[in-house]
Design an enzyme around this catalytic site. Structure first.
Site, PDB file in Angstrom:
ATOM      1  N   PHE A 129     -33.197 -10.483  -6.298  1.00 16.87           N
ATOM      2  CA  PHE A 129     -32.799 -11.781  -6.846  1.00 16.87           C
ATOM      3  C   PHE A 129     -34.004 -12.617  -7.271  1.00 16.87           C
ATOM      4  O   PHE A 129     -33.865 -13.549  -8.067  1.00 16.87           O
ATOM      5  CB  PHE A 129     -31.944 -12.545  -5.837  1.00 16.87           C
ATOM      6  CG  PHE A 129     -32.706 -13.321  -4.794  1.00 16.87           C
ATOM      7  CD1 PHE A 129     -32.924 -14.677  -4.936  1.00 16.87           C
ATOM      8  CD2 PHE A 129     -33.194 -12.694  -3.655  1.00 16.87           C
ATOM      9  CE1 PHE A 129     -33.613 -15.403  -3.975  1.00 16.87           C
ATOM     10  CE2 PHE A 129     -33.886 -13.395  -2.694  1.00 16.87           C
ATOM     11  CZ  PHE A 129     -34.100 -14.759  -2.853  1.00 16.87           C
ATOM     12  N   LYS A 130     -35.185 -12.287  -6.764  1.00 13.28           N
ATOM     13  CA  LYS A 130     -36.374 -13.050  -7.141  1.00 13.28           C
ATOM     14  C   LYS A 130     -36.618 -12.992  -8.655  1.00 13.28           C
ATOM     15  O   LYS A 130     -37.245 -13.892  -9.224  1.00 13.28           O
ATOM     16  CB  LYS A 130     -37.596 -12.545  -6.391  1.00 13.28           C
ATOM     17  CG  LYS A 130     -37.453 -12.536  -4.867  1.00 13.28           C
ATOM     18  CD  LYS A 130     -37.316 -13.912  -4.293  1.00 13.28           C
ATOM     19  CE  LYS A 130     -37.090 -13.906  -2.790  1.00 13.28           C
ATOM     20  NZ  LYS A 130     -38.263 -13.573  -2.014  1.00 13.28           N
ATOM     21  N   ASP A 131     -36.135 -11.940  -9.315  1.00 13.81           N
ATOM     22  CA  ASP A 131     -36.294 -11.841 -10.775  1.00 13.81           C
ATOM     23  C   ASP A 131     -35.578 -12.976 -11.499  1.00 13.81           C
ATOM     24  O   ASP A 131     -35.976 -13.345 -12.611  1.00 13.81           O
ATOM     25  CB  ASP A 131     -35.723 -10.513 -11.294  1.00 13.81           C
ATOM     26  CG  ASP A 131     -36.536  -9.308 -10.857  1.00 13.81           C
ATOM     27  OD1 ASP A 131     -37.774  -9.400 -10.838  1.00 13.81           O
ATOM     28  OD2 ASP A 131     -35.924  -8.270 -10.539  1.00 13.81           O
TER      29      ASP A 131
END
Length: 479
Positions: free
Chosen positions: A120-122
């Site tokens: 999810f960091k993307d």
């Protein structure tokens, strides 16, 4: 829109200045002077927007020092089906964050891990890379990013910044504490502007080094040090968008409510949900899920915030949450205490002095419920059981962090008509060892990432020594 520090000792600044700066000079974290409220008419108008258009509608409320046309172009460049193309079979990658129903109308996974590093960091980091590049080009400046990762932030940052000529990335990670896949994603990058440093300690040790360097104003200015960790407000801002997108996907009208269950380590992901709720998004509950490192669960149950030492922080099978000092928690406490910076300063003097603070029995703890938080935790055996149940009951594989969130979601059933959205924060292939332990089989991986563990790896192993890290930075940065 201007931004102030949670500790009240820094001047209010516009967005682009805090974008490049990261931590405030007084050691606090930046927040907007006010949270803009979203009207019912706006919610109605936003419901059918594409992800990029929704992001523009939301970010326009917070960013007024980038021309609207330029901001729109940056968001259109960031949120494409090509970049976020790793959706589950049958789910539409053009949605960017597809909603995958487990029990129609009741329980769903919000897919946030379809970007290039499968985490999810993307969702925020791809935008951060484009924002950095835009602002640095406009100003004719360079930036040297110093970050810390417990697993996914590092690879997301490096993939977003690799090859950008005005940026260097120095990423600290806990030596031997991440999965083999996570290590390979980071350490196999050979770009000249990427530097990996494995710290002989835990994530919190790496995070402490980053904060210590950032708090040295002279060093930070001389070497143009910036941040990509969620201490950077732009990360939180970008994450607000998918709470709105998930809400619209799960409901038919804006008269309905939803709940979100969020695996939480550094409090960044769920902090974005808190801000979305403050803006007026109809969120019934924010369900915070921890692993065995349960400092946040303990606070929401008891009112005591007791960060753990490195020795007390456990190495678990959901390693991205092996965190015992939740940086973004300060942002929430700032709101909880009525945005009183003096109170925040006093509380964090206690924290930074190595002790806890206790809000039980205070009006602050009594007001917690109005912010909609509940919490719970999960252990290794429960993660394995949840992964197995999800596969057998719903036919889906989930990673260990999402399993923590699903397990705690089951413990907080919602009223009829209020769906629970579990934030799926990584793809299971990143934690193949745990999936094999739970299911006796290994998740399939995208062809583009086949065999990355076998690639040569480039990493420096160092102690969590601030002076040594500063010396390393100075040796690799031209001034």
């Amino acid at each position: 829109m201007r931004y102030l520090s949670t500790r009240g000792g820094s001047p209010a600044l516009p967005f682009c200045d805090i974008l490049l700066g990261g931590l405030a000079p007084d050691g606090g974290l930046y927040l907007p002077e006010t949270y803009p409220r979203v009207s019912r008419a706006e919610l109605d108008a936003w419901r059918e927007l594409s992800y990029a258009d929704l992001a523009f509608a939301i970010l326009s409320k917070y960013v007024d020092d980038i021309a609207a046309a330029d901001l729109k172009a940056l968001l259109d460049q960031t949120y494409t089906a090509q970049t976020y193309g790793f959706a589950r079979p049958g789910d539409d990658p053009a949605e960017i964050t597809p909603l995958h129903w487990l029990q129609p109308g009741e329980l769903a996974l919000l897919e946030l891990s379809n970007g290039p590093t499968l985490a999810f960091k993307d969702m925020a980091m791809q935008l951060l890379g484009n924002l950095f590049e835009y602002v640095l080009e406009k100003r004719g400046e360079t930036l040297n990013i110093l970050g810390a990762t417990s697993g996914d932030t590092g690879s997301a940052a490096e993939y977003a910044m690799r090859g950008k000529p005005r940026i260097k990335v120095f990423m600290l990670s806990p030596y031997g504490k991440m999965s083999a896949f996570q290590r390979a994603q980071m350490y196999s990058l050979t770009d000249d502007n990427i530097f990996n440093i494995a710290i002989t300690g835990m994530f919190d040790d790496a995070q402490d080094v980053v904060k210590a360097v950032s708090n040295d104003a002279g060093f930070k200015a001389k070497y143009r040090i910036g941040a990509v960790n969620s201490i950077n407000w732009a990360r939180i801002l970008a994450q607000i968008v998918y709470y709105f997108k998930g809400y619209f996907a799960a409901t038919r009208s804006n008269d309905e409510q939803v709940a979100f269950s969020v695996p939480s380590g550094n409090f960044g992901n769920i902090c974005a949900g808190h801000i979305a709720r403050q803006m007026g998004l109809p969120i019934a509950q924010l369900v915070l899920a921890t692993n065995e490192n349960d400092v946040l669960d303990e606070f929401f149950r008891t009112g005591v915030y007791r960060p753990r030492s490195t020795a007390e922080t456990r190495v678990t099978s959901s390693p991205s949450m092996d965190i015992s000092k939740a940086s973004n928690f300060e942002r929430f406490i700032f709101d909880l205490v009525g945005r009183d910076a003096a109170v925040v300063r006093q509380l964090w003097q206690q924290v930074e002095g190595g002790s806890a603070f206790d809000l039980s029995g205070t009006p602050y703890f009594e007001s917690l419920r109005r912010f909609g938080f509940v919490s719970g935790k999960s252990c290794h055996a429960e993660r394995l059981a949840t992964i197995k149940t999800a596969y057998e009951r719903y036919g889906v594989m989930i990673d260990p962090h999402s399993a923590d969130a699903l397990k705690v979601a089951w413990e907080h059933p919602q009223p009829a008509g209020v769906p629970m959205l579990v934030l799926e924060t990584a793809q299971p292939v990143k934690f193949a060892e745990t999936l094999h332990e739970a299911l006796g089989q290994t998740p399939k991986r995208p062809a583009a990432l086949a065999g990355i563990e076998n690639l040569p790896q480039k990493v420096e192993v160092m102690a969590p020594d601030v002076a040594a890290i500063k010396a390393y930075l100075a040796a690799h940065i031209s001034v």
